[in-house]
Scaffold this motif. Structure first.
Motif, PDB file in Angstrom:
ATOM      1  N   VAL A   2       0.846  -1.200   0.000  1.00 22.03           N
ATOM      2  CA  VAL A   2       0.000   0.000   0.000  1.00 22.03           C
ATOM      3  C   VAL A   2       0.875   1.242   0.000  1.00 22.03           C
ATOM      4  O   VAL A   2       0.605   2.199  -0.736  1.00 22.03           O
ATOM      5  CB  VAL A   2      -0.963  -0.002   1.213  1.00 22.03           C
ATOM      6  CG1 VAL A   2      -1.713   1.315   1.314  1.00 22.03           C
ATOM      7  CG2 VAL A   2      -1.937  -1.158   1.109  1.00 22.03           C
ATOM      8  N   ILE A   3       1.930   1.237   0.800  1.00 24.94           N
ATOM      9  CA  ILE A   3       2.830   2.388   0.863  1.00 24.94           C
ATOM     10  C   ILE A   3       3.497   2.615  -0.485  1.00 24.94           C
ATOM     11  O   ILE A   3       3.598   3.750  -0.951  1.00 24.94           O
ATOM     12  CB  ILE A   3       3.881   2.216   1.983  1.00 24.94           C
ATOM     13  CG1 ILE A   3       3.220   2.076   3.346  1.00 24.94           C
ATOM     14  CG2 ILE A   3       4.871   3.368   1.979  1.00 24.94           C
ATOM     15  CD1 ILE A   3       2.436   3.274   3.816  1.00 24.94           C
ATOM     16  N   LYS A   4       3.922   1.536  -1.125  1.00 25.88           N
ATOM     17  CA  LYS A   4       4.549   1.653  -2.450  1.00 25.88           C
ATOM     18  C   LYS A   4       3.552   2.250  -3.442  1.00 25.88           C
ATOM     19  O   LYS A   4       3.908   3.111  -4.244  1.00 25.88           O
ATOM     20  CB  LYS A   4       5.037   0.286  -2.929  1.00 25.88           C
ATOM     21  CG  LYS A   4       5.737   0.347  -4.254  1.00 25.88           C
ATOM     22  CD  LYS A   4       6.274  -0.992  -4.679  1.00 25.88           C
ATOM     23  CE  LYS A   4       6.900  -0.788  -6.055  1.00 25.88           C
ATOM     24  NZ  LYS A   4       7.661  -1.866  -6.511  1.00 25.88           N
ATOM     25  N   PHE A   5       2.310   1.810  -3.384  1.00 20.14           N
ATOM     26  CA  PHE A   5       1.254   2.362  -4.245  1.00 20.14           C
ATOM     27  C   PHE A   5       1.092   3.856  -3.996  1.00 20.14           C
ATOM     28  O   PHE A   5       1.042   4.648  -4.937  1.00 20.14           O
ATOM     29  CB  PHE A   5      -0.067   1.623  -3.996  1.00 20.14           C
ATOM     30  CG  PHE A   5      -1.244   2.222  -4.718  1.00 20.14           C
ATOM     31  CD1 PHE A   5      -1.416   2.006  -6.081  1.00 20.14           C
ATOM     32  CD2 PHE A   5      -2.172   2.992  -4.045  1.00 20.14           C
ATOM     33  CE1 PHE A   5      -2.506   2.549  -6.763  1.00 20.14           C
ATOM     34  CE2 PHE A   5      -3.257   3.550  -4.706  1.00 20.14           C
ATOM     35  CZ  PHE A   5      -3.421   3.321  -6.063  1.00 20.14           C
ATOM     36  N   ILE A  98       2.402  22.710  -2.404  1.00 23.64           N
ATOM     37  CA  ILE A  98       3.765  23.216  -2.242  1.00 23.64           C
ATOM     38  C   ILE A  98       4.247  22.878  -0.834  1.00 23.64           C
ATOM     39  O   ILE A  98       3.547  23.127   0.140  1.00 23.64           O
ATOM     40  CB  ILE A  98       3.874  24.727  -2.520  1.00 23.64           C
ATOM     41  CG1 ILE A  98       5.334  25.169  -2.457  1.00 23.64           C
ATOM     42  CG2 ILE A  98       2.981  25.554  -1.632  1.00 23.64           C
ATOM     43  CD1 ILE A  98       5.610  26.489  -3.114  1.00 23.64           C
ATOM     44  N   PHE A  99       5.433  22.289  -0.754  1.00 19.83           N
ATOM     45  CA  PHE A  99       5.969  21.777   0.509  1.00 19.83           C
ATOM     46  C   PHE A  99       4.904  20.918   1.200  1.00 19.83           C
ATOM     47  O   PHE A  99       4.636  21.058   2.398  1.00 19.83           O
ATOM     48  CB  PHE A  99       6.448  22.911   1.408  1.00 19.83           C
ATOM     49  CG  PHE A  99       7.466  23.803   0.753  1.00 19.83           C
ATOM     50  CD1 PHE A  99       8.657  23.286   0.286  1.00 19.83           C
ATOM     51  CD2 PHE A  99       7.223  25.157   0.586  1.00 19.83           C
ATOM     52  CE1 PHE A  99       9.596  24.099  -0.325  1.00 19.83           C
ATOM     53  CE2 PHE A  99       8.149  25.980  -0.031  1.00 19.83           C
ATOM     54  CZ  PHE A  99       9.342  25.454  -0.491  1.00 19.83           C
ATOM     55  N   THR A 100       4.313  20.039   0.417  1.00 15.12           N
ATOM     56  CA  THR A 100       3.158  19.249   0.843  1.00 15.12           C
ATOM     57  C   THR A 100       3.436  18.426   2.090  1.00 15.12           C
ATOM     58  O   THR A 100       2.637  18.437   3.037  1.00 15.12           O
ATOM     59  CB  THR A 100       2.700  18.322  -0.298  1.00 15.12           C
ATOM     60  OG1 THR A 100       2.485  19.124  -1.466  1.00 15.12           O
ATOM     61  CG2 THR A 100       1.431  17.594   0.056  1.00 15.12           C
ATOM     62  N   THR A 101       4.555  17.703   2.117  1.00 13.69           N
ATOM     63  CA  THR A 101       4.819  16.855   3.279  1.00 13.69           C
ATOM     64  C   THR A 101       5.058  17.694   4.525  1.00 13.69           C
ATOM     65  O   THR A 101       4.624  17.322   5.616  1.00 13.69           O
ATOM     66  CB  THR A 101       6.006  15.905   3.030  1.00 13.69           C
ATOM     67  OG1 THR A 101       7.130  16.654   2.587  1.00 13.69           O
ATOM     68  CG2 THR A 101       5.657  14.851   2.005  1.00 13.69           C
ATOM     69  N   ALA A 135       2.450   9.553   4.292  1.00 12.98           N
ATOM     70  CA  ALA A 135       3.007   8.275   3.846  1.00 12.98           C
ATOM     71  C   ALA A 135       3.310   8.291   2.344  1.00 12.98           C
ATOM     72  O   ALA A 135       4.250   7.641   1.892  1.00 12.98           O
ATOM     73  CB  ALA A 135       2.047   7.135   4.170  1.00 12.98           C
ATOM     74  N   ALA A 136       2.543   9.047   1.596  1.00  9.11           N
ATOM     75  CA  ALA A 136       2.740   9.115   0.144  1.00  9.11           C
ATOM     76  C   ALA A 136       3.980   9.908  -0.232  1.00  9.11           C
ATOM     77  O   ALA A 136       4.493   9.769  -1.343  1.00  9.11           O
ATOM     78  CB  ALA A 136       1.514   9.732  -0.517  1.00  9.11           C
ATOM     79  N   GLY A 137       4.474  10.717   0.680  1.00 11.97           N
ATOM     80  CA  GLY A 137       5.686  11.487   0.415  1.00 11.97           C
ATOM     81  C   GLY A 137       5.525  12.431  -0.761  1.00 11.97           C
ATOM     82  O   GLY A 137       4.523  13.122  -0.890  1.00 11.97           O
TER      83      GLY A 137
END
Length: 170
Positions: A2-5, A98-101, A135-137
């Motif tokens: 899921v994380i890879k997705f 922008i600078f989402t994480t 988690a999506a980075g």
């Protein structure tokens, strides 16, 4: 899996865009309501949190109540600026991508601060959505300004590392 997705899939980035917009709009509205109202005062909320730290089943942990009592409440003026502008900027960052994480991380810090203070409201659902975005980075900001900003930042960081490596080698 899921994380890879979440981190790599283009379709996931579209779903994350919808999530970002919803979460960003929630933060933006909350912050703008406090900024435009012009009379936001955090001291009532902070005093309420301290009251919730007592009794048989306290909603607020004693260590958090101590932090509020000894730091946040004496600096309520600072929090009166940080909270509305923080909410607004987190919302803007998520909407624009922008600078989402960093934006979602700061949103999570605020959500947990509110929950530590004894409130529930929409904070748990915002935490779950924020965790997915976190988690999506970089994929979470793929459809946004991060698409152009992050490569420029990475390029400058890599150049700096190359300079440091050169200096160490000489």
């Amino acid at each position: 899996m899921v994380i890879k997705f979440l981190k790599e899939n283009i379709y996931a980035s579209y779903g994350l865009l919808v999530l970002r917009f919803y979460l960003g709009w929630s933060w933006l509205q909350a912050g703008w309501g406090k900024i435009a109202g012009g009379n936001f005062d955090s001291s009532g909320f902070l005093k309420g949190a301290i009251k919730n730290a007592s009794g048989d089943h306290p909603a607020v942990q004693s260590w958090w109540a101590d932090f509020i009592n000894h730091f946040a409440l004496p600096n309520a003026g600072l929090f009166n600026v940080l909270v509305p502008w923080g909410e607004f900027l987190v919302g803007l960052g998520l909407i624009l991508g922008i600078f989402t994480t960093f934006a979602v991380l700061m949103g999570l810090v605020m959500n947990f601060s509110y929950m530590f203070s004894g409130t529930t409201s929409t904070n748990p659902q915002m935490v779950l959505m924020g965790m997915l975005i976190l988690a999506a980075g970089l994929n979470a900001g793929r459809i946004g300004v991060d698409r152009w900003v992050i490569p420029v930042i990475n390029k400058k960081i890599l150049k700096k590392e190359d300079q440091e490596n050169f200096l160490q080698a000489t």
